[in-house]
Scaffold this motif. Structure first.
Motif, PDB file in Angstrom:
ATOM      1  N   SER A 497      38.891  45.022  40.892  1.00  0.00           N
ATOM      2  CA  SER A 497      37.627  44.508  41.420  1.00  0.00           C
ATOM      3  C   SER A 497      37.514  43.019  41.156  1.00  0.00           C
ATOM      4  O   SER A 497      37.024  42.255  42.006  1.00  0.00           O
ATOM      5  N   HIS A 500      39.633  41.286  43.672  1.00  0.00           N
ATOM      6  CA  HIS A 500      38.987  41.295  44.989  1.00  0.00           C
ATOM      7  C   HIS A 500      37.930  40.198  45.091  1.00  0.00           C
ATOM      8  O   HIS A 500      37.854  39.481  46.105  1.00  0.00           O
ATOM      9  N   GLU A 504      37.954  36.994  47.546  1.00  0.00           N
ATOM     10  CA  GLU A 504      36.875  36.668  48.484  1.00  0.00           C
ATOM     11  C   GLU A 504      36.436  35.214  48.332  1.00  0.00           C
ATOM     12  O   GLU A 504      36.191  34.506  49.321  1.00  0.00           O
TER      13      GLU A 504
END
Length: 535
Positions: A497, A500, A504
């Motif tokens: 996570s 990620h 982004e």
């Protein structure tokens, strides 16, 4: 007489004070000796006194030649024939001996028999010259055959001695090989440092060494101590002036070691100071490929452990000197050759293993961790952050318009750019940071103990260093987009996570035109500049 160089030459000596008698024997003797075997040649010498006979025999012996037959009269003015034969037997112990006399009595016969002085006892005057000549030829031929037999026996005895020596040598070397196998069995490890430890601690016992040192020759020709066992005794090592020549000799393929007699005043730790120094060259070339990579890595990045063995390395031993020096020298050289080859083989295996480990952990182009290893380290870092409450940040970097570099200049130029970017990242990391090549032109860095503010400062350093760098290939310049994410246990249910969110943020930076830094809202730093934006 017709002779050939291959014939064996002997002398026949005839002694008599009667000149007429000697003259009467000259032709019959020479004709008789002409009937000898094809491989024999005899020269006749006629002398009229015992002193002349002794002098002549000594001269012949001094020339390395042999006397096959001595013929002498029993009654002469200065001595008897038997006494002369006894003297001449000391010079030519194997020569045939013939006594000529017409006056010999029982005492003379008894003396001849008891002292084994005679092969023939011929009455004088000689009544049958044919029989006399036949006897002479027979005695010379018998002497020749006995001589050949003695030579064969001597050769056989020498062969037996040589075979025994060879057998003893094989036994000694077999025992030495078994000792080497026993003391080096632990060297089969793939751990380089353990190999070096065992080399210094186990190998010296093979040689009965009291002390041992593993030294490296630096670029200035000086010795640097790597490991040691017992007393150092560095003063007994070769000085720097003779080291270059010594190293050339030592690293010859057929030179297992150098054996030196230590000076009497050397403090070698031996009570009688009768010591030998054995210097074994250790070929560390298998380790150089490993070290060449490590030398390029900065101290602030995680990298494979350097072997430290990239220069000529010597194992120096101080051994007791035995009285049987030649035998000891051969065994030392044999053991040294085995040890040298075993250590080289094990170093090669360790280096190959280390290289395979490196290739499985590090990207060969950039020297950074591969993605798989990085993600393992990321999981550990997140767990430590949860356990100790320490901040943890991550930055993700992507080179702007890198595809155009490949399309315009070719993939080779792109490879050079990636290699230099890897070097720039490694040079600007702290020792605790972990960097990896995450994808084709994507790079990431994990920053333990670093808040969003610290991550923003490091990201800006990366951006500035890469943007200002002029790449060696085609003098290219390139920009980079960077995303920042700080680990939050309330948001990041897994380590991926965090990846990620950093990814982004990085794509958000690219969407603004590149050459910028972006971050997630939970990672928003207090310090910003014109290159920093939020998601």
């Amino acid at each position: 007489m017709n002779t050939s160089p291959s014939k064996q030459k002997y002398y026949v000596i005839c002694v008599d004070d009667d000149a007429d008698f000697l003259a009467s024997l000259t032709d019959p003797l020479r004709r008789a000796l002409d009937r000898l075997g094809a491989d024999i040649r005899c020269d006749c010498e006629f002398v009229d006194s015992a002193d002349s006979a002794v002098a002549l025999c000594r001269q012949i012996a001094a020339q390395g030649e042999e006397c096959a037959l001595i013929i002498t009269d029993q009654r002469m003015p200065d001595t008897s024939g038997l006494e002369l034969l006894e003297q001449l037997r000391e010079i030519f112990p194997h020569a045939a001996r013939v006594l000529l006399t017409g006056y010999a009595g029982l005492d003379s016969a008894r003396l001849a028999i008891n002292k084994r002085l005679l092969h023939r006892y011929i009455s004088k005057p000689i009544s049958d010259l044919t029989e006399f000549s036949t006897s002479i030829v027979g005695l010379v031929n018998e002497f020749h055959l006995q001589r050949l037999t003695r030579r064969q026996q001597q050769d056989l005895q020498q062969q037996v001695v040589l075979l025994q020596q060879a057998n003893d040598r094989v036994t000694r070397l077999k025992l030495a090989a078994e000792q080497v196998a026993y003391f080096t069995q632990g060297l089969g490890t793939l751990d380089l440092q353990e190999i070096l430890y065992l080399t210094v601690n186990n190998v010296p016992r093979l040689f009965g060494a009291v002390h041992a040192m593993l030294v490296e020759v630096d670029d200035q020709g000086k010795l640097r101590l790597l490991r040691r066992l017992g007393h150092s005794c560095c003063d007994s090592l070769p000085c720097a002036q003779v080291l270059p020549e010594l190293l050339v000799d030592l690293f010859e393929p057929n030179r297992p070691c150098l054996i030196r007699q230590l000076p009497a005043d050397t403090d070698a730790g031996l009570h009688d100071q009768r010591a030998l120094q054995v210097i074994i060259p250790i070929d560390t070339s298998p380790c150089r490929s490993e070290s060449s990579f490590t030398q390029a890595a900065p101290s602030g990045s995680e990298s494979v452990r350097a072997s430290g063995l990239v220069r000529p390395t010597l194992l120096c031993l101080c051994c007791p000197r035995e009285d049987n020096q030649p035998q000891q020298t051969e065994e030392i050289e044999y053991k040294a050759a085995l040890v040298r080859d075993i250590i080289k083989t094990n170093l090669t295996h360790a280096a190959v293993y280390a290289e395979s480990q490196r290739l499985s952990r590090y990207d060969s182009m950039t020297g950074l961790l591969v993605r798989r290893v990085f993600e393992d380290r990321l999981v550990q870092a997140c767990q430590e952050s949860d356990r100790y409450g320490r901040p943890l940040s991550m930055i993700m970097m992507d080179l702007d318009n890198f595809k155009e570099v490949n399309d315009t200049y070719g993939h080779l130029s792109g490879d050079f750019v990636l290699e230099e970017v890897g070097q720039l990242i490694r040079k600007n990391l702290r020792s605790c940071d972990i960097a990896a090549r995450y994808g084709g032109d994507e790079f990431t860095a994990l920053l333990p103990g670093t808040s969003a503010h610290g991550a923003q400062k490091l990201a800006e350093r990366f951006r500035r260093k890469i943007t200002q760098h002029v790449f060696a290939y085609e003098h290219l310049k390139i920009t980079v987009s960077i995303g920042i994410a700080t680990y939050d246990p309330q948001i990041d249910q897994s380590a991926l996570s965090l990846v990620h969110r950093a990814d982004e943020a990085m794509y958000q930076a690219k969407s603004t035109g590149g050459d910028s830094i972006s971050w997630t809202q939970t990672s928003r730093p207090q310090l910003q500049d014109q290159h920093v934006a939020g998601v």
